[in-house]
Write an enzyme that holds these catalytic residues in place. Structure first.
Site, PDB file in Angstrom:
ATOM      1  N   TRP A   1      83.196 -12.413  52.339  1.00  0.00           N
ATOM      2  CA  TRP A   1      83.102 -12.802  53.749  1.00  0.00           C
ATOM      3  C   TRP A   1      81.626 -12.686  54.091  1.00  0.00           C
ATOM      4  CZ3 TRP A   1      81.804 -10.916  58.645  1.00  0.00           C
ATOM      5  CH2 TRP A   1      82.406 -11.561  59.737  1.00  0.00           C
TER       6      TRP A   1
ATOM      7  N   ARG B   1      92.293 -10.565  54.284  1.00  0.00           N
ATOM      8  CA  ARG B   1      91.151  -9.814  54.784  1.00  0.00           C
ATOM      9  C   ARG B   1      90.083 -10.739  55.360  1.00  0.00           C
ATOM     10  NH1 ARG B   1      90.747  -4.579  52.815  1.00  0.00           N
ATOM     11  NH2 ARG B   1      88.486  -4.626  52.838  1.00  0.00           N
TER      12      ARG B   1
ATOM     13  N   HIS C   1      88.355 -11.302  93.355  1.00  0.00           N
ATOM     14  CA  HIS C   1      86.940 -10.935  93.485  1.00  0.00           C
ATOM     15  C   HIS C   1      86.051 -11.852  92.657  1.00  0.00           C
ATOM     16  CE1 HIS C   1      87.942  -7.476  95.915  1.00  0.00           C
ATOM     17  NE2 HIS C   1      88.902  -7.206  95.052  1.00  0.00           N
TER      18      HIS C   1
ATOM     19  N   ASN D   1      81.690  -4.674  48.307  1.00  0.00           N
ATOM     20  CA  ASN D   1      82.183  -4.824  49.671  1.00  0.00           C
ATOM     21  C   ASN D   1      81.445  -3.806  50.516  1.00  0.00           C
ATOM     22  OD1 ASN D   1      83.624  -4.929  52.057  1.00  0.00           O
ATOM     23  ND2 ASN D   1      85.462  -3.960  51.239  1.00  0.00           N
ATOM     24  N   GLY D   2      80.806  -4.279  51.591  1.00  0.00           N
ATOM     25  CA  GLY D   2      80.053  -3.368  52.460  1.00  0.00           C
ATOM     26  C   GLY D   2      78.692  -3.957  52.754  1.00  0.00           C
TER      27      GLY D   2
ATOM     28  N   GLU E   1      93.145 -15.653  69.830  1.00  0.00           N
ATOM     29  CA  GLU E   1      92.654 -15.509  68.454  1.00  0.00           C
ATOM     30  C   GLU E   1      93.366 -16.444  67.475  1.00  0.00           C
ATOM     31  OE1 GLU E   1      93.209 -11.609  66.629  1.00  0.00           O
ATOM     32  OE2 GLU E   1      95.057 -11.322  67.730  1.00  0.00           O
TER      33      GLU E   1
ATOM     34  N   GLU F   1      96.299  -7.521  75.654  1.00  0.00           N
ATOM     35  CA  GLU F   1      96.786  -7.814  74.305  1.00  0.00           C
ATOM     36  C   GLU F   1      97.371  -9.228  74.230  1.00  0.00           C
ATOM     37  OE1 GLU F   1      96.238  -6.672  71.567  1.00  0.00           O
ATOM     38  OE2 GLU F   1      97.843  -7.255  70.233  1.00  0.00           O
TER      39      GLU F   1
ATOM     40  N   LYS G   1      95.996 -12.062  71.745  1.00  0.00           N
ATOM     41  CA  LYS G   1      96.911 -12.647  70.749  1.00  0.00           C
ATOM     42  C   LYS G   1      96.853 -14.170  70.825  1.00  0.00           C
ATOM     43  CE  LYS G   1      97.569 -10.358  68.668  1.00  0.00           C
ATOM     44  NZ  LYS G   1      97.268  -9.075  68.138  1.00  0.00           N
TER      45      LYS G   1
ATOM     46  N   LYS H   1      90.612  -9.544  58.650  1.00  0.00           N
ATOM     47  CA  LYS H   1      91.590  -8.501  58.972  1.00  0.00           C
ATOM     48  C   LYS H   1      90.918  -7.132  59.082  1.00  0.00           C
ATOM     49  CE  LYS H   1      95.816  -6.897  59.492  1.00  0.00           C
ATOM     50  NZ  LYS H   1      96.415  -7.107  60.826  1.00  0.00           N
TER      51      LYS H   1
ATOM     52  N   CYS I   1      85.317  -8.632  52.702  1.00  0.00           N
ATOM     53  CA  CYS I   1      85.335  -8.830  51.255  1.00  0.00           C
ATOM     54  C   CYS I   1      86.477  -8.062  50.576  1.00  0.00           C
ATOM     55  CB  CYS I   1      84.034  -8.346  50.634  1.00  0.00           C
ATOM     56  SG  CYS I   1      82.585  -9.091  51.359  1.00  0.00           S
TER      57      CYS I   1
HETATM   58  C1  F6R Z   1      93.707  -8.504  66.786  1.00  0.00           C
HETATM   59  C2  F6R Z   1      93.336  -7.537  65.765  1.00  0.00           C
HETATM   60  C3  F6R Z   1      92.028  -6.852  65.904  1.00  0.00           C
HETATM   61  C4  F6R Z   1      92.111  -5.413  65.394  1.00  0.00           C
HETATM   62  C5  F6R Z   1      90.718  -4.782  65.401  1.00  0.00           C
HETATM   63  C6  F6R Z   1      90.758  -3.337  64.946  1.00  0.00           C
HETATM   64  O1  F6R Z   1      94.950  -9.056  66.539  1.00  0.00           O
HETATM   65  O2  F6R Z   1      94.053  -7.306  64.827  1.00  0.00           O
HETATM   66  O3  F6R Z   1      91.559  -6.892  67.217  1.00  0.00           O
HETATM   67  O4  F6R Z   1      92.984  -4.708  66.219  1.00  0.00           O
HETATM   68  O5  F6R Z   1      89.867  -5.506  64.576  1.00  0.00           O
HETATM   69  O6  F6R Z   1      91.216  -3.247  63.631  1.00  0.00           O
HETATM   70  P1  F6R Z   1      91.748  -1.880  63.057  1.00  0.00           P
HETATM   71  O7  F6R Z   1      92.980  -1.525  63.833  1.00  0.00           O
HETATM   72  O8  F6R Z   1      92.028  -2.148  61.626  1.00  0.00           O
HETATM   73  O9  F6R Z   1      90.674  -0.857  63.278  1.00  0.00           O
END
Ligand code: F6R
Length: 608
Positions: free
Chosen positions: A75, A27, A504, A101-102, A488, A481, A485, A603, A2
């Site tokens: 959200w 976000r 395995h 938010n929360g 997602e 990673e 990437k 985000k 949010c």
């Molecule tokens: C993937 C991504 C997420 C964040 C994760 C932690 O591209 O961005 O996996 O890395 O949600 O977020 P932060 O770093 O804000 O704690």
């Protein structure tokens, strides 16, 4: 998750709120709403879906006139995305409007109590209890009522509240959810983050937990829960507006990929003086470092993947045992930690709920907390003993790139700093490490110059249904990673495997045409990974190898090879991740995906 924006001033509030909310879209959200005060009453407009729906419904804010208001992007957590569940929520008399938010953890018991007192609920949200609590506890004094409300609610909250009895002020508070105050000229703001108000002001206050702020057009007053005024230091943000704009790029993600050389340089440069790493930001003494028994690294998602790199690098350079855990597991695993352990917490946003909870858990055990954070003044930064900021600037794309890269950089700085204090380097090695570290931005730029090569490979594979990433040690850490990437943003199923582990079980999934991205950048384990490449090739896989320009043997075994420049082995992740970020980006682009806002993702993950 949010997003909140609030405004009071001399201009029409609604367009400012809509514009601010649009900066918070990254976000993640599924509905939006605004509440505007005018002529002694509060008018609300809300809509499920994108902000554009709300803008259309209100004719870009023109139909809701007034110079004070609050806005929200939601959200969904409690109740589906719908008009009625969207914020702002209104108390029964219409006197209060609330954005939140929360999560209000005790909302069920509060709701029951309020229903027994005759309050009627229309939404399924936890937030609606706040609006009714304001009504229930209202004493005629908004500050007094706010304190009563926050004393009753448990959980996390950033709240913005309008009261129709207060035509020239509104009130806000935060606890474990982000909220900043923006200070303008005859106008003031609240927002979930700076990007929402950067166009209007760069002067801000960071609020601590449970600080209550009363905003008027020409004053901002902050109070503690004893209703005593608190003096705050003003902070001036040094980003400019363009840092949070696309600047001609089709997507923020590509802009942020391209910003990596600068972000890495900005993170390293201030911390290298006279050929030495200087971490003025932290208070760890040489004695403290010598006394470290064990290091834990705790984070989520990509930040966790940085932690996996950190394990290899810190153990190699410092010979201190390192355990890496995802925060959502760590917080509930009753960790065996004590005051001689260092807990490194990594987070771009500084507000990830699981990471924050893990930090608190570690703190309760007496451990010392060193956090690596991008957002200044965020909850994780505030709760840590020491903070090293990554100077990545605002990261808007949901999929992290430049924040990940700067987090890696800080891990290298910490590892080398501690290794030097522990006497693990010869002087020549230390100087070489620093020289190589400083060379990273240029080497990343070199890789980016030939990004079309990766674009071509993406055009060959964007129809794949499943892709595997393999590597050993640091290459495995980067595979994690690369795989995240890709999946997602492109929605292609993908898995990362330690190359030696494939046989395995997982190798049974390899069939004719399966794409395997094999990372073999390190010298020591190069031949071992090449053997694994041969194993998957023998079972029909098509292999894209990623290796350094010193390894020609990869050309003999892989179908396609991406070469990166050579660098100190410990630093290779900073280079090998770049083609993988580009690959994910181009595949998603060819599939027509919503790259900056992938489905179901937010985000900042501020809920558990
Ligand atoms: C993937 C991504 C997420 C964040 C994760 C932690 O591209 O961005 O996996 O890395 O949600 O977020 P932060 O770093 O804000 O704690």
């Amino acid at each position: 998750m949010c997003g909140i924006v609030g405004y009071i001033g001399e201009n029409q509030a609604a367009p400012i709120l809509l514009e601010g909310l649009s900066k918070l879209e990254y976000r993640g959200y599924d509905s939006a709403g605004i509440a505007i005060f005018n002529n002694n009453e509060i008018k609300v407009a809300k809509a499920k879906g994108r902000l554009a729906v709300l803008s259309e419904k209100t004719d870009n804010g023109k139909t809701v006139q007034g110079t004070m208001g609050i806005g929200h992007t939601r959200w969904a957590t409690h109740g589906e995305p719908s008009d009625v569940n969207s914020h702002p929520h209104i108390s029964m008399s219409g006197r209060f409007a609330v954005v939140h938010n929360g999560i209000i953890e005790n909302y069920i018991s509060l709701k029951k109590k309020l229903i027994d007192k005759g309050f009627e609920f229309i939404s399924e949200t936890d937030t609606e209890v706040i609006a009714h609590l304001f009504e229930y506890y209202y004493t005629g004094d908004i500050l007094d009522t706010m304190v009563k409300v926050i004393n009753r609610v448990e959980g996390s909250y950033a709240l913005g509240v309008l009261c129709s009895d207060y035509p020239d002020s509104f009130i806000a508070v935060r606890k474990s959810s982000p909220l900043i105050v923006g200070l303008g000229d005859k106008e003031n703001f609240i927002a979930s983050d700076v990007t929402a108000i950067l166009k209007h002001t760069r002067d801000i206050y960071y609020l601590e937990d449970n600080e209550v702020v009363v905003l008027k057009k020409d004053s901002v007053k902050i109070y503690n829960t004893d209703k005593e005024e608190v003096q705050k230091e003003k902070f001036t943000v040094d980003w400019d507006v363009s840092a949070a704009e696309k600047g001609g790029y089709e997507h923020f993600m590509m802009k942020e990929i391209e910003e990596q050389p600068t972000a890495i340089r900005d993170t390293i440069s201030p911390r290298i003086k006279d050929g030495k790493i200087v971490l003025d930001d932290i208070s760890l003494t040489t004695e403290d470092i010598k006394n470290i028994n064990k290091i834990y690294i705790v984070a989520c998602g990509s930040a966790y993947h940085v932690g996996v790199v950190g394990k290899y690098v810190i153990e190699k350079l410092c010979r201190i045992p390192v355990e890496v855990q995802v925060a959502s597991e760590f917080r509930y695993c009753d960790p065996i930690i004590n005051k001689n352990d260092l807990v490194i917490v990594i987070s771009q946003s500084g507000e990830t709920a699981d990471t924050l909870a893990a930090l608190k858990e570690a703190k309760n055990h007496g451990a010392r907390i060193l956090s690596i954070v991008n957002v200044v003044g965020s909850a994780i930064a505030n709760a840590s003993d020491d903070v090293i900021y990554t100077w990545a600037g605002p990261e808007i794309a949901v999929a992290t790139t430049k924040a990940y890269s700067t987090q890696l950089t800080v891990i290298y700085l910490i590892a080398a700093y501690m290794a030097e204090k522990l006497g693990m380097f010869t002087s020549g090695e230390y100087a070489r490490f620093i020289e190589e570290l400083v060379s990273l931005p240029d080497k990343v730029s070199d890789i980016l110059k030939s990004k079309e090569e990766v674009q071509y490979l993406a055009s060959k594979f964007f129809n794949c249904h499943s892709i595997f990433f393999i590597g050993r040690n640091l290459d495995y850490a980067v595979s994690l990673e690369g795989s995240l990437k890709l999946k997602e943003i492109s929605y292609i199923h993908s898995e990362a495997y330690a190359a030696g582990e494939l046989k395995h079980g997982t190798i049974s999934l390899i069939e004719d045409g399966t794409l395997v991205v094999a990372l073999a950048t390190g010298q020591e384990l190069f031949d071992k990974t090449v053997s694994n490449v041969k194993e998957v090739k023998a079972r029909g896989a098509v292999v894209m190898g990623v290796t350094t320009d010193t390894h020609d043997n990869m050309d003999d075994v892989a179908d396609y090879v991406v070469k990166i420049p050579s660098v100190h082995e410990a630093l290779l992740p900073s280079l090998s991740v770049i083609p993988l970020q580009l690959f994910g980006y181009y595949v998603a682009s060819l599939k027509g995906c919503d790259i900056d806002k992938p489905r179901n993702l937010a985000k900042s993950v501020t809920v558990e």
